[in-house]
Design a protein around this motif. Structure first.
Motif, short mmCIF file in Angstrom:
data_model
loop_
_atom_site.label_atom_id
_atom_site.label_comp_id
_atom_site.label_asym_id
_atom_site.label_seq_id
_atom_site.Cartn_x
_atom_site.Cartn_y
_atom_site.Cartn_z
N ASN A 35 0.83 -1.21 0.00
CA ASN A 35 0.00 0.00 0.00
C ASN A 35 0.86 1.25 0.00
OD1 ASN A 35 -2.53 -1.31 0.04
ND2 ASN A 35 -2.37 -1.64 2.23
N ASP A 36 1.88 1.25 0.86
CA ASP A 36 2.82 2.36 0.96
C ASP A 36 3.57 2.53 -0.37
OD1 ASP A 36 4.18 4.40 2.37
OD2 ASP A 36 5.67 3.03 3.22
N ALA A 37 3.92 1.42 -1.01
CA ALA A 37 4.65 1.45 -2.28
C ALA A 37 3.84 2.14 -3.37
CB ALA A 37 4.99 0.03 -2.72
N VAL A 38 2.56 1.78 -3.48
CA VAL A 38 1.71 2.37 -4.52
C VAL A 38 1.57 3.87 -4.28
CG1 VAL A 38 -0.63 2.40 -5.49
CG2 VAL A 38 0.47 0.21 -4.96
N ALA A 39 1.29 4.27 -3.04
CA ALA A 39 1.14 5.68 -2.71
C ALA A 39 2.42 6.46 -3.00
CB ALA A 39 0.74 5.84 -1.24
N LYS A 40 3.55 5.93 -2.54
CA LYS A 40 4.83 6.64 -2.72
C LYS A 40 5.27 6.66 -4.18
CE LYS A 40 6.53 6.91 1.88
NZ LYS A 40 7.20 6.19 2.94
N TYR A 41 4.93 5.62 -4.94
CA TYR A 41 5.30 5.61 -6.36
C TYR A 41 4.69 6.83 -7.07
CZ TYR A 41 5.91 4.51 -11.23
OH TYR A 41 6.26 4.61 -12.56
N PHE A 42 3.41 7.06 -6.84
CA PHE A 42 2.74 8.16 -7.54
C PHE A 42 3.06 9.52 -6.93
CE2 PHE A 42 0.38 4.41 -8.87
CZ PHE A 42 0.52 4.56 -10.24
N GLU A 43 3.49 9.53 -5.68
CA GLU A 43 3.90 10.79 -5.02
C GLU A 43 5.31 11.19 -5.46
OE1 GLU A 43 5.49 11.98 -0.60
OE2 GLU A 43 3.89 10.50 -0.71
N LEU A 44 6.23 10.22 -5.46
CA LEU A 44 7.65 10.51 -5.72
C LEU A 44 8.06 10.36 -7.18
CD1 LEU A 44 9.05 8.57 -2.61
CD2 LEU A 44 8.72 11.06 -2.82
N LYS A 45 7.30 9.60 -7.96
CA LYS A 45 7.59 9.36 -9.38
C LYS A 45 9.05 8.94 -9.63
CE LYS A 45 3.92 12.47 -10.96
NZ LYS A 45 3.11 12.21 -9.82
N PRO A 46 9.48 7.82 -9.01
CA PRO A 46 10.85 7.36 -9.21
C PRO A 46 11.05 6.75 -10.60
CG PRO A 46 9.62 5.73 -8.00
CD PRO A 46 8.70 6.91 -8.17
N ASP A 47 12.31 6.62 -10.99
CA ASP A 47 12.64 5.99 -12.28
C ASP A 47 12.61 4.47 -12.18
OD1 ASP A 47 13.32 8.53 -13.59
OD2 ASP A 47 15.00 8.53 -12.18
#
Length: 118
Positions: A35-47
């Motif tokens: 859950n944290d991964a999905v939220a942070k992916y779209f917040e941080l937009k990592p490569d």
């Protein structure tokens, strides 16, 4: 290249952070479950995302599917102590770019990260 590290084990996140930063990669953030991964992916937009498979709340395979459904170009590198073929297959089918078995061998991990960067 900015990397999001996802693992429920703090020592594993710390180890991957050290490997990545020593090799010159920027760690954009860390997540402790799917859950944290999905939220942070779209917040941080990592490569790139390094994603553990076995985690509480939502496992890595579910999280990969959710991220890739919204961002088909997401690059996700799975990491898991469970290197069994069915898990690898499930991770790849969910959209993972590659799979590295734990304990992570630094050279193999960095090769996979480097391939994803291209």
């Amino acid at each position: 290249m900015r990397v999001l590290i996802v693992d429920d084990a703090a020592f594993m996140r710390m180890m991957l952070r050290k490997i990545l930063e020593t090799a010159g990669y920027e760690v954009a953030g860390e997540a402790v479950d799917g859950n944290d991964a999905v939220a942070k992916y779209f917040e941080l937009k990592p490569d790139l995302v390094t994603m553990d498979i076995t985690m509480p709340a939502k496992d890595g395979i579910e999280a990969v599917g959710e991220i890739r459904a919204k961002d088909p170009k997401a690059k996700i590198l799975m990491t898991s102590a469970m290197g069994q073929e069915p898990m690898v297959r499930a991770a790849i089918l969910a959209g993972a770019y590659d799979f590295v078995v734990k304990p992570v061998e630094e050279e193999r991990f960095l090769k996979a990260v480097s391939r994803a960067a291209k």
